[in-house]
Structures are given as structure tokens and as C-alpha cells.
Motif scaffolding. Structure first.
Motif, short mmCIF file in Angstrom:
data_model
loop_
_atom_site.label_atom_id
_atom_site.label_comp_id
_atom_site.label_asym_id
_atom_site.label_seq_id
_atom_site.Cartn_x
_atom_site.Cartn_y
_atom_site.Cartn_z
N LYS A 209 0.75 -1.30 -0.11
CA LYS A 209 -0.22 0.09 0.02
C LYS A 209 0.64 1.10 0.09
N LEU A 210 1.71 1.29 0.88
CA LEU A 210 2.78 2.50 0.86
C LEU A 210 3.60 2.64 -0.51
N TRP A 211 4.09 1.60 -1.07
CA TRP A 211 4.65 1.67 -2.54
C TRP A 211 3.63 2.36 -3.34
N ASP A 212 2.53 2.01 -3.40
CA ASP A 212 1.37 2.39 -4.26
C ASP A 212 0.60 3.44 -3.89
N SER A 213 1.16 4.15 -2.68
CA SER A 213 0.47 5.41 -2.33
C SER A 213 0.82 6.76 -3.16
N TRP A 214 1.87 6.20 -4.26
CA TRP A 214 2.15 7.39 -5.19
C TRP A 214 1.85 6.81 -6.54
N GLU A 215 0.96 7.46 -7.31
CA GLU A 215 0.81 6.86 -8.70
C GLU A 215 2.29 7.24 -9.52
N ASP A 216 2.11 6.49 -10.51
CA ASP A 216 3.16 6.64 -11.37
C ASP A 216 3.28 8.12 -12.13
N HIS B 250 -2.11 8.51 -2.37
CA HIS B 250 -3.07 7.63 -1.67
C HIS B 250 -2.70 7.06 -0.34
N PRO B 251 -3.10 8.01 0.60
CA PRO B 251 -2.52 7.40 2.00
C PRO B 251 -3.24 6.06 2.34
N PRO B 252 -2.28 5.22 2.74
CA PRO B 252 -2.91 3.95 3.20
C PRO B 252 -4.10 3.72 4.18
N ARG B 253 -3.85 4.62 5.43
CA ARG B 253 -4.89 4.45 6.27
C ARG B 253 -5.22 3.35 6.81
N HIS B 254 -4.15 2.40 7.13
CA HIS B 254 -4.17 1.01 7.37
C HIS B 254 -4.51 0.85 8.99
N ARG B 255 -5.56 0.09 9.30
CA ARG B 255 -5.66 -0.38 10.40
C ARG B 255 -5.84 -1.87 10.64
N GLY B 256 -5.02 -2.47 11.36
CA GLY B 256 -4.81 -3.99 11.27
C GLY B 256 -4.51 -4.64 12.52
N THR B 257 -4.29 -5.87 12.48
CA THR B 257 -4.22 -6.57 13.71
C THR B 257 -2.69 -6.27 14.40
N TYR B 258 -1.69 -5.85 13.43
CA TYR B 258 -0.51 -5.77 13.82
C TYR B 258 0.16 -4.25 13.56
#
Length: 370
Positions: free
Chosen positions: A159-166, A185-193
Motif C-alpha cells: 500500500k505504501l509503495w502504491d501510495s504514489w501513482e506513477d 493515496h495514504p494507506p490509512r491502514h488499521r490492522g491486527t499488527y
């Protein structure tokens, strides 16, 4: 379909063989000498190898009496090698157990930019209580838990590598617009870890993300590789085992919805080279004669989770050993040693498994064999 043989140079300080540093022509300090690695990298590139690889672990392994110990941090070293080479891939090991996705994604993106798109990540989960205690833990996390963390870690990194479009960078001097915020595109990830909010602070790299490599041969490791890996390092001791591993991994990759042709299997070998087979055999004997076998016995006891002093040189392994399911450490290496039936006595002497010959198989070639 034309098939290609892919060659990767696994650079292990002064050599994979534990006694290599004792030879008269060897430099026992080469493992911390940048010029040594530059020579190896340029030699591999001149030989048209696809890539070179640096292993790593976040602890001081074994006894420093055995062989040159410690290592330069791989991403730092690979960055230096990127400036000394032009084409060869640069693969480094980094742990998902003892890193954070944001920092590691930034480091690999930086290496990919500096190298012009040649970065590769060997994704490991890091077994062993020694490493765990270096990071404030009393014991290593369980095997399945380490792989669950690794899967989420890699999902966040992607997600972080894809947070910038080409084409997020506009660089329009006339209008005064450098980049397009709509293409971040910030990931805004909420997960287990992990909880990771913002976009990566490094622009999109040439590859988008590094080559993804994996080396575990346990059930969890193969499942992880089938889902993510583009290349897999493995060590098999027979042709039959190698074929079975290959077929199993390709089948799992197809079941994961991926093209099995997109995952490459790279079995390890440790060749001894000579102008004739007799010369190569003599070089092999010289290396074997320089092994200090008590180190190998201690290493084997550690791998098999036995108390120090349990094994004797040239004695059979104990009849009763824990099954792989009971091992939370390096499962694939454990199985490589004890086989598939750990309740049976082992006739191989401990010196065979002391690690002297390195992590892969062991081959002897003459000048026509490569």
C-alpha cells in the motif's frame, strides 16, 4: 516456450564454507571490507548473473570463535554496491518481525531509486529467541503468528509503495505545480499488527516495489510464497526432494490465483571449482580438513533444540526428536536435517550437518561443469 536459467550469487562474507577464512589466500576481515564486496558484485555482473543476495539477522549468531562474525547492514551495503554496478539485481534480507512497514518500505524504495530499479527484498520472519531478546521480548513469537504478521506487514508495504501513482509528479515550472495531490493515496491502514496512516515520503520507484523473494520451506512459508513471492530460495539435498518442492510450490501458486510461471525457484548450491575434477576434489579436502568440528556439533544441538553436550562427533542423532510442528524456530532448516520421520534414528554424523558447507547443497565442478 524458451526457458532460462537464472543465477543468483549468495555473498556470504569470506565464503559459505565455515573454514574458508582459514585458507592462506583468505582475508579474515573481508566481511567488513566494502572493496571485497565490490569485487564480488562486479565479478557476478561480469558473469551475467541476474542478482546478488545478502543474508541478515538481527542478532549475533553462534560463536565468534567459529568464523568471521557480524555483518554490514545489507541495505546500506547494497546502496554502496548500486553505485559500483550497472545491471545486477540487489537483494537484501529484512525481517518483518523486527521492523516497521513504513521505515522498511522507505528504505527499499530508496534503494530501488538509487539503483535504477534493481532492488529485491528477501522477506524473512526471523526465528530464534536470541533475536527476540534484542527487541524486548522474552521468547520468539510463534511460527504461525510470525507469518500472520509478515502477511500484514507486506500488505502495508505494498500500500505504501502504491501510495504514489506513477505520474504523480508533474514538475510544471510554468504553473508552479510540482505534484498532483489527487494521485497520492495514504494507506490509512488499521490492522491486527499495524496502524499506518500516511503516504510514503519517497516518490514511486522505478519498479514500483522491489522484487519479492522468500526462503521458507515450511507449510506456512510455502503458503506465504505462493501468495506473494516472485522468487524462492530453497535448499534441497536430493533431486527427488527438489522436484517435489518445485511441484508443490507451483501448485500452491496456481491455487492462490497467480501464474505459476511468474515464480522462480532458486535452489542453493556451494560449488568448489577447479581446472580438473581432481583439482576441485583437492580443494574440497583442504576446506574439509580446516573445519573445527566442535562448532558444527554445537550448531546442530542449537538447531535440534538439544542441550549442549547432548551430541557426540560421529555418533547417531537421538532416536527421539521433536516433530516439525513442535518447532517454532527455523522449521525448514530443521526438516532438512532430520527428514520426514523424526522418530527414526539418524545415521548421518553430526559433522555432515555442522554448517561447514553452507546453506545449500554441495557440488563439485570442473571447468566444463558450469
Amino acid at each position: 516456450m524458451t526457458r532460462r536459467l537464472h543465477l543468483n550469487a549468495f555473498l556470504m562474507n569470506t565464503g559459505h564454507h565455515e573454514a574458508s577464512w582459514r585458507l592462506p589466500e583468505s582475508d579474515p576481515y573481508a566481511h567488513v571490507d566494502l572493496a571485497h564486496y565490490v569485487r564480488l558484485a562486479r565479478t557476478a555482473e561480469r558473469g551475467t548473473f541476474d542478482s546478488l543476495f545478502l543474508a541478515d539477522g538481527p542478532h549475533l549468531w553462534g560463536s565468534v570463535a567459529q568464523r568471521p562474525a557480524g555483518a554490514l547492514e545489507p541495505l546500506t551495503l547494497l546502496t554502496a554496491l548500486a553505485t559500483a554496478t550497472e545491471h545486477i539485481g540487489l537483494i537484501g534480507t529484512a525481517s518483518t518481525s523486527y521492523n516497521s512497514p513504513y521505515n522498511l518500505a522507505r528504505k527499499f524504495a530508496s534503494l530501488d531509486i538509487i539503483s535504477g530499479g534493481r532492488a529485491g527484498w528477501n522477506i524473512v520472519t526471523t526465528a530464534g529467541a536470541e533475536a527476540a531478546r534484542n527487541f524486548g521480548l522474552d521468547a520468539e513469537p510463534g511460527h504461525a503468528d510470525r507469518y500472520a504478521r509478515a502477511a500484514e506487514f507486506l500488505d502495508v508495504a505494498l500500500k505504501l509503495w502504491d501510495s504514489w501513482e506513477d505520474d504523480a509528479i508533474v514538475a510544471d515550472k510554468a504553473s508552479g505545480v510540482w505534484g498532483d495531490d489527487r494521485k497520492i493515496h495514504p494507506p490509512r491502514h488499521r490492522g491486527t499488527y499495524f496502524r499506518v496512516e500516511g503516504a510514503l515520503n519517497v516518490p514511486r520507484s522505478p519498479q514500483g516495489y522491489p522484487l519479492l523473494v522468500q526462503a521458507g520451506s515450511s507449510e506456512d512459508g510455502k503458503a506465504f510464497a505462493a501468495r506473494y513471492a516472485e522468487a524462492v530460495f530453497t535448499a534441497q539435498q536430493t533431486i527427488e526432494d527438489a522436484r517435489a518442492f518445485y511441484a508443490d510450490l507451483k501448485s500452491r501458486t496456481a491455487a492462490a490465483g497467480r501464474d505459476p510461471g511468474h515464480i522462480k525457484v532458486l535452489p542453493g548450491i556451494v560449488p568448489v571449482i577447479g581446472s580438473t575434477e581432481a583439482e576441485a576434489r583437492a580443494a574440497e579436502r583442504l576446506l574439509e580438513d580446516h573445519i573445527v568440528h566442535r562448532h558444527g556439533v554445537a550448531n546442530l544441538e542449537r538447531l535440534l533444540q538439544l542441550s549442549p553436550g547432548t551430541l557426540e562427533l560421529d555418533a547417531e542423532l537421538p532416536a527421539e526428536l521433536p516433530p516439525e510442528d513442535a518447532v517454532e524456530g527455523a522449521k525448514s532448516r530443521y526438516t532438512l536435517v532430520v527428514g520426514d520421520a523424526p522418530s527414526h534414528p539418524r545415521t548421518l554424523p553430526p559433522r555432515v550437518w555442522g554448517g561447514g558447507r553452507g546453506g545449500g547443497g554441495f557440488s563439485v565442478h570442473n571447468n566444463t561443469g558450469v
